[in-house]
Design an enzyme around this catalytic site. Structure first.
Site, mmCIF file in Angstrom:
data_model
loop_
_atom_site.group_PDB
_atom_site.id
_atom_site.type_symbol
_atom_site.label_atom_id
_atom_site.label_comp_id
_atom_site.label_asym_id
_atom_site.label_seq_id
_atom_site.Cartn_x
_atom_site.Cartn_y
_atom_site.Cartn_z
ATOM 1 C CB CYS A 2 -0.999 -0.445 0.879
ATOM 2 S SG CYS A 2 -2.000 -1.825 1.561
ATOM 3 N NE ARG A 27 4.013 2.345 -1.866
ATOM 4 C CZ ARG A 27 5.372 1.564 -1.533
ATOM 5 N NH1 ARG A 27 6.457 2.011 -1.993
ATOM 6 N NH2 ARG A 27 5.544 0.158 -0.350
ATOM 7 C CD1 TRP A 74 -2.315 -5.525 -2.809
ATOM 8 C CD2 TRP A 74 -2.056 -4.447 -4.367
ATOM 9 N NE1 TRP A 74 -1.866 -6.599 -3.423
ATOM 10 C CE2 TRP A 74 -1.801 -5.802 -4.985
ATOM 11 C CE3 TRP A 74 -1.725 -3.772 -5.767
ATOM 12 C CZ2 TRP A 74 -1.881 -6.476 -6.036
ATOM 13 C CZ3 TRP A 74 -1.037 -3.826 -6.831
ATOM 14 C CH2 TRP A 74 -1.599 -5.658 -7.052
ATOM 15 C CG ASN A 98 3.355 -0.100 2.175
ATOM 16 O OD1 ASN A 98 2.761 -1.957 1.959
ATOM 17 N ND2 ASN A 98 4.322 -0.198 2.743
ATOM 18 N N GLY A 99 2.061 -3.175 4.507
ATOM 19 C CA GLY A 99 2.688 -4.621 5.162
ATOM 20 C C GLY A 99 1.863 -5.513 5.398
ATOM 21 C CD GLU A 479 20.292 -15.933 -8.370
ATOM 22 O OE1 GLU A 479 20.335 -16.584 -9.806
ATOM 23 O OE2 GLU A 479 20.028 -15.001 -8.676
ATOM 24 C CE LYS A 483 21.901 -12.755 -8.604
ATOM 25 N NZ LYS A 483 21.967 -12.789 -10.095
ATOM 26 C CD GLU A 486 24.481 -12.386 -13.307
ATOM 27 O OE1 GLU A 486 23.775 -11.438 -13.852
ATOM 28 O OE2 GLU A 486 23.784 -12.830 -11.683
ATOM 29 C CG HIS A 502 29.472 -38.763 -9.484
ATOM 30 N ND1 HIS A 502 29.632 -39.759 -9.319
ATOM 31 C CD2 HIS A 502 28.262 -38.606 -8.891
ATOM 32 C CE1 HIS A 502 28.814 -40.599 -8.763
ATOM 33 N NE2 HIS A 502 28.353 -39.571 -8.417
ATOM 34 C CE LYS A 601 17.306 -5.951 -14.150
ATOM 35 N NZ LYS A 601 18.075 -7.310 -13.316
HETATM 36 C C1 G6P Z 1 20.540 -11.337 -18.064
HETATM 37 C C2 G6P Z 1 20.494 -10.712 -16.177
HETATM 38 C C3 G6P Z 1 20.014 -11.935 -15.354
HETATM 39 C C4 G6P Z 1 18.588 -12.320 -16.170
HETATM 40 C C5 G6P Z 1 18.594 -13.202 -17.896
HETATM 41 C C6 G6P Z 1 17.071 -12.985 -17.292
HETATM 42 O O1 G6P Z 1 21.267 -12.292 -18.208
HETATM 43 O O2 G6P Z 1 21.670 -10.318 -16.187
HETATM 44 O O3 G6P Z 1 20.274 -11.208 -14.680
HETATM 45 O O4 G6P Z 1 18.519 -13.405 -15.220
HETATM 46 O O5 G6P Z 1 18.880 -12.283 -18.161
HETATM 47 O O6 G6P Z 1 16.518 -12.007 -17.819
HETATM 48 P P1 G6P Z 1 14.958 -12.120 -18.103
HETATM 49 O O7 G6P Z 1 14.757 -10.966 -17.593
HETATM 50 O O8 G6P Z 1 14.263 -13.174 -18.783
HETATM 51 O O9 G6P Z 1 14.368 -12.422 -16.307
#
Ligand code: G6P
Length: 606
Positions: A2, A27, A74, A98-99, A479, A483, A486, A502, A601
């Site tokens: 909210c 929101r 919301w 909010n929350g 993941e 991270k 990256e 393995h 991105k």
């Molecule tokens: C790029 C971004 C990642 C993302 C991936 C998929 O590699 O750097 O952070 O997970 O694309 O993007 P999407 O917009 O489809 O989630």
């Protein structure tokens, strides 16, 4: 989620409150309301639906008063009707919120037993009566609010005003953002700086756990331990009033810290929290008759899908096929009758994901997409869209979008399980209750950020890092490795813990940190055996677990303690430490965290 605002003004504030709320309508807009103090008395106007309904109400029945709060809702607890609209109030106090107040049922029961009469179905009303109850005992509003705040569980932001106090407003932030605006002889409060842009660009962001006492002359801010604290006042520049970093050094840090709120917002869209039930939108397909689920995505979104495979197969007993989109699009995979194809994408524009969507559509799959950008191509081309409500994600490395994707997928797994008769009502209640607690646990994990610094300092010296996990923790290990590579450019690999012997075990020596994602679930003992194998070869183990370090049965380089929770929600929580580890390591190394080299991105090429 909210939007909340507050003004200690020089003249009547109702219209300015509405102006500020208009900038927060993104929101939520189920209902809106404002409350003021006039001649020492609290009064309010509320209206169901969009803000324009409240404006009409105020034209017909104006509200005087120089001190006021406002809210655009919301709905989470209680239907979006006027009775449930904020501000909530008694004769003594009025509150916008909010929350989620998680312990509202307990509080309500206790307060009703003491004679308080509740009028709404909301969790917020418990806060109003709790403060009123404290005021009944001592007529000190600051002390009463402080005592009440200490009894609240959940992730929330609050704005509070009091009858008889024309120059007082209390604000509190625990898991949901809140900004204080400084005017000349006036003070403001808002869910973000955008709300306050017409009035002031001098902003102080409250930090997690802070609460503040506002007077027209300024704000006294206290931290979660009750110590008086200074928070910087910053100048919000016009462009940053759209998306800014707040007090954070990087967008990635801000986005990591937004998770309690955006997860809560996303969950509210798919759950009926008051009834502890999933409230899933109609996907245009009978969930009871799906023959198979096919999931495809890229990068971090793919790992969200991989967690969903574990959830859907386990809780809905339905087979799930999953592949990265760049592979699935050319695999010419046969697709079944009555198949549901799910695409996960933050941007909704990723070229490979879109191409796979088109392949599945051409092969008569029912297509649902989980996207953060509702106007995106993937959303437009899907039969059904399941939005994540993460808000704009600016950091290239995905964080809050990932946990919001997991939130939607968790609700979807329960919805399919229920439709197929695999999840009984009691189990649904338990799973939904566990999900409702995620924002609070994430907020608690984020409060413990200092413990990652020594880990990051060690990792910054490493050349290779291994991440291990089993079951639904395996995608989190993947993941974690993604991270780290990256944003810190350190080579990292995620492995299923059982696969260690393995191959990757050949890499292990004293110089290789091994990060183990291991909630104490039914697979924990198996993972502990893998820890012994690493320890025997001198590997530096960093254990992320709710189990105490002794249970590892070997020497640990570090132990990241996690809250004890239902194993179902573990992926949502364990995602956070692996984000913080990567972030802090990258900061140690000094890389360009928000825009790491060679990455983008939104990847609109194959
Ligand atoms: C790029 C971004 C990642 C993302 C991936 C998929 O590699 O750097 O952070 O997970 O694309 O993007 P999407 O917009 O489809 O989630």
């Amino acid at each position: 989620m909210c939007g909340i605002v507050g003004i200690l003004g020089k003249s009547s504030v109702a219209n300015n409150l509405v102006d500020a709320l208009r900038r927060l309508e993104y929101r939520g807009y189920d209902s809106a309301g404002v409350a003021t103090v006039e001649d020492g008395t609290l009064d309010r106007r509320r209206a169901e639906g969009k803000l324009r309904n409240l404006e009409k109400r105020l034209l017909a029945e104006p509200l005087a008063g120089r001190t006021g709060i406002g809210h655009t809702r919301w709905a989470t607890h209680g239907r979006p009707i006027e009775r449930n609209a904020h501000p909530h109030m008694t004769a003594k106090v009025s509150v916008v919120h909010n929350g989620i107040i998680e312990n509202f049922r307990d509080l309500r029961a206790k307060l009703e037993a003491k004679g308080h009469r509740f009028e709404t179905d909301t969790d917020t009303e418990a806060v109003v009566h709790l403060i009123t109850d404290e005021l009944d005992q001592s007529n000190d509003p600051v002390a009463a609010a402080h005592k009440a705040l200490n009894q609240l569980q959940g992730a929330f932001a609050l704005g509070i005003i009091f009858a008889g106090h024309d120059d007082l407003m209390i604000a509190a932030r625990k898991g949901s953002p809140l900004a204080i605006g400084h005017g000349s002889g006036e003070m403001y409060l808002g869910s973000d700086a955008i709300a306050l842009a017409p009035f002031t660009d001098a902003i102080t962001y409250l930090e997690e756990g802070d609460w503040a006492v506002l007077h027209r002359s300024g704000a006294d801010i206290y931290d979660r331990d009750g110590a008086r604290i200074e928070r910087p006042m910053i100048k919000a520049v016009a462009s940053s009033l759209l998306v800014d970093k707040g007090n954070y050094r990087h967008f990635m840090a801000k986005e990591i810290h937004e998770q309690p709120e955006v997860i809560s917002h996303t969950l509210a869209n798919y759950l009926d929290m008051a009834a502890a039930r999933v409230n899933f939108p109609d996907l245009g397909v009978d969930l009871a008759n799906i023959s198979r689920v096919t999931i495809s995505a890229c990068g971090t979104a793919y790992y969200a899908g991989l967690v969903a495979k574990y959830w859907i197969e386990r809780f809905a007993r339905l087979p799930v096929d999953i592949d990265v989109a760049s592979e699935m699009r050319y695999r010419e995979t046969p697709l079944p009758e009555n198949g549901l194809a799910i695409f996960v994408s933050q941007s909704g524009e990723t070229a490979d994901t879109l191409a796979t969507l088109r392949y599945c559509k051409a092969n008569r799959q029912h297509v649902a997409s989980i996207v953060n950008v509702r106007t995106s191509t993937i959303a437009r081309e899907s039969h059904a869209v399941l939005p994540t409500l993460a808000g704009p994600e600016i950091g290239v490395a995905s964080t809050k979008a990932f946990t919001c994707q997991l939130s939607v997928l968790a609700c979807l797994a329960i919805a399919i399980g229920r439709a197929r008769g695999e999840i009984a009502p009691e189990q649904e209640t338990a799973l939904v209750t566990a999900l409702t607690e995620v924002p609070r646990h994430v907020a608690a994990i984020l409060r413990n950020e200092d413990i990652y610094l020594p880990v990051a300092q060690d990792l910054a010296k490493a050349r290779d890092v291994l991440y291990l996990g089993r079951g639904s923790s395996f995608p989190i290990a993947l993941e974690g490795a993604l991270k780290l590579k990256e944003i810190s450019y350190i080579h990292a690999e995620g492995y299923a813990a059982g696969e260690l012997k393995h191959g990757p075990i050949a890499l292990i020596d004293e110089s290789v940190p091994v990060i183990v994602v291991a909630p104490e679930d039914e697979l924990f003992e198996k993972t502990v055996s893998n820890l012994q194998e690493v320890a025997a070869r001198g590997g530096q183990i960093i254990l992320i677990s709710d189990a105490p370090p002794e249970k590892a049965g070997c020497k640990l380089a570090a132990h990241i303690p996690m809250p004890v929770v239902d194993a179902f929600i573990a992926p949502l929580l364990y995602a956070v430490p692996i984000q913080l580890i990567a972030y802090q390591t990258a900061v140690q190394i000094g890389t360009d965290v928000d825009q790491p080299r060679n990455l983008a991105k939104s990847v609109t090429v194959e």
